[in-house]
Design a protein around this motif. Structure first.
Motif, short mmCIF file in Angstrom:
data_model
loop_
_atom_site.label_atom_id
_atom_site.label_comp_id
_atom_site.label_asym_id
_atom_site.label_seq_id
_atom_site.Cartn_x
_atom_site.Cartn_y
_atom_site.Cartn_z
N SER A 88 -6.82 -2.48 9.24
CA SER A 88 -5.67 -1.65 9.61
C SER A 88 -4.74 -1.40 8.43
CB SER A 88 -4.88 -2.32 10.74
OG SER A 88 -5.69 -2.51 11.87
N LEU A 89 -5.27 -1.40 7.22
CA LEU A 89 -4.44 -1.13 6.05
C LEU A 89 -4.20 0.37 5.93
CD1 LEU A 89 -5.85 -3.61 3.38
CD2 LEU A 89 -3.83 -3.87 4.85
N ALA A 90 -2.99 0.73 5.56
CA ALA A 90 -2.59 2.14 5.52
C ALA A 90 -3.19 2.92 4.35
CB ALA A 90 -1.07 2.24 5.49
N PHE A 91 -3.34 2.26 3.20
CA PHE A 91 -3.68 3.01 1.99
C PHE A 91 -4.70 2.26 1.14
CE2 PHE A 91 0.85 3.79 2.97
CZ PHE A 91 0.76 5.12 3.33
N ALA A 99 6.41 2.41 10.53
CA ALA A 99 7.04 3.10 11.65
C ALA A 99 7.17 4.59 11.38
CB ALA A 99 8.43 2.51 11.93
N ILE A 100 6.63 5.04 10.23
CA ILE A 100 6.75 6.44 9.84
C ILE A 100 5.39 6.97 9.40
CG2 ILE A 100 9.19 6.23 9.14
CD1 ILE A 100 8.18 6.06 6.21
N GLU A 101 5.29 8.28 9.37
CA GLU A 101 4.10 8.92 8.80
C GLU A 101 4.29 9.00 7.29
OE1 GLU A 101 1.37 9.51 10.23
OE2 GLU A 101 1.94 9.40 12.34
N PRO A 102 3.27 9.04 6.51
CA PRO A 102 1.88 9.01 6.96
C PRO A 102 1.43 7.58 7.30
CG PRO A 102 1.95 9.14 4.57
CD PRO A 102 3.39 9.21 5.05
N ARG A 103 0.41 7.53 8.12
CA ARG A 103 -0.28 6.27 8.48
C ARG A 103 0.58 5.37 9.38
NH1 ARG A 103 -5.25 7.29 7.72
NH2 ARG A 103 -5.82 5.22 7.07
N HIS A 104 1.31 6.03 10.28
CA HIS A 104 2.13 5.31 11.27
C HIS A 104 1.29 4.26 11.98
CE1 HIS A 104 4.00 4.68 15.24
NE2 HIS A 104 5.15 4.93 14.62
N GLY A 105 1.84 3.04 12.14
CA GLY A 105 1.17 1.98 12.87
C GLY A 105 0.18 1.16 12.05
N LEU A 106 0.00 1.50 10.79
CA LEU A 106 -0.92 0.74 9.94
C LEU A 106 -0.10 -0.15 8.98
CD1 LEU A 106 -3.64 3.45 9.21
CD2 LEU A 106 -3.63 1.64 10.94
N TRP A 107 -0.77 -1.10 8.37
CA TRP A 107 -0.12 -2.13 7.56
C TRP A 107 -0.11 -1.78 6.08
CZ3 TRP A 107 2.51 -6.17 9.59
CH2 TRP A 107 2.34 -6.39 10.96
N THR A 108 0.97 -2.18 5.42
CA THR A 108 1.14 -1.90 4.00
C THR A 108 1.98 -2.98 3.34
OG1 THR A 108 1.73 -0.14 2.42
CG2 THR A 108 3.22 -0.48 4.30
N LEU A 109 2.08 -2.90 2.04
CA LEU A 109 3.04 -3.69 1.28
C LEU A 109 4.32 -2.85 1.17
CD1 LEU A 109 0.57 -4.80 -1.51
CD2 LEU A 109 1.60 -6.30 0.23
N PRO A 110 5.48 -3.48 1.03
CA PRO A 110 6.70 -2.68 0.93
C PRO A 110 6.69 -1.83 -0.35
CG PRO A 110 7.19 -5.03 0.67
CD PRO A 110 5.74 -4.92 1.01
N ALA A 111 6.85 -0.52 -0.17
CA ALA A 111 6.83 0.42 -1.29
C ALA A 111 7.40 1.75 -0.84
CB ALA A 111 5.40 0.60 -1.81
N GLY A 112 7.85 2.53 -1.79
CA GLY A 112 8.36 3.86 -1.49
C GLY A 112 8.73 4.60 -2.76
#
Length: 159
Positions: free
Chosen positions: A125-128, A37-50
């Protein structure tokens, strides 16, 4: 490497890479994935990380990120992948994790959260690149029945 140094006191100002921590939360054959729900890569899929926070361990940070992004209660297992991404000055540390409760839902940084099977992973649609590599390794190791820690570098694509 050039560093900013105070001419009056000699203090060196270091600029260091950011550490990103996350996990692959698994429940049976399903993996928790989050739609950003945030940039970068808004709307793409990821694993939970930060980004890892001050005063927490890498494993604590990975569990916190799963809770923040997917309302996922996890038990962190072993370190699974480590990727250096020098062009953005980040190091990713991803852990294997056991999802304790399959009732997950989007946190403030996620539009959607799903428990997916291998066939349901949104590969297009993977973010990274780090997420793709981690999932590729995970699925390969799961089929083989043996998980090994992986590490590597992800370089900027050539233009």
């Amino acid at each position: 490497m050039m560093r900013a140094v105070c001419p009056a006191c000699g203090h060196s100002q270091y600029e260091n890479p950011k550490v990103v921590v996350g996990c692959i939360p698994v429940h049976g054959e399903r993996i928790v994935m989050c739609k950003r729900a945030i940039e970068p890569r808004h709307g793409l899929w990821t694993l939970p990380a930060g980004f890892m926070e001050l005063n927490e361990t890498a494993a604590e940070g990975a569990a916190r990120e799963a809770l923040e992004e997917a309302n996922a209660q996890v038990e962190i297992e072993e370190l699974y992948t480590v990727f250096s991404i020098p062009h953005i000055s980040q190091v990713y540390m991803m852990f294997r994790a056991r999802l304790l409760d399959p009732n997950v839902s989007p946190g403030v940084e996620s539009l959607e959260v799903r428990l997916v099977t291998e066939d349901e992973i949104p590969w297009d649609s993977l973010a990274f690149a780090m997420v793709k590599r981690t999932l590729d390794f995970f699925l390969e190791d799961r089929r083989r029945g043996e998980f090994v820690t992986r590490f590597g570098d992800i370089r900027a694509p050539l233009r």
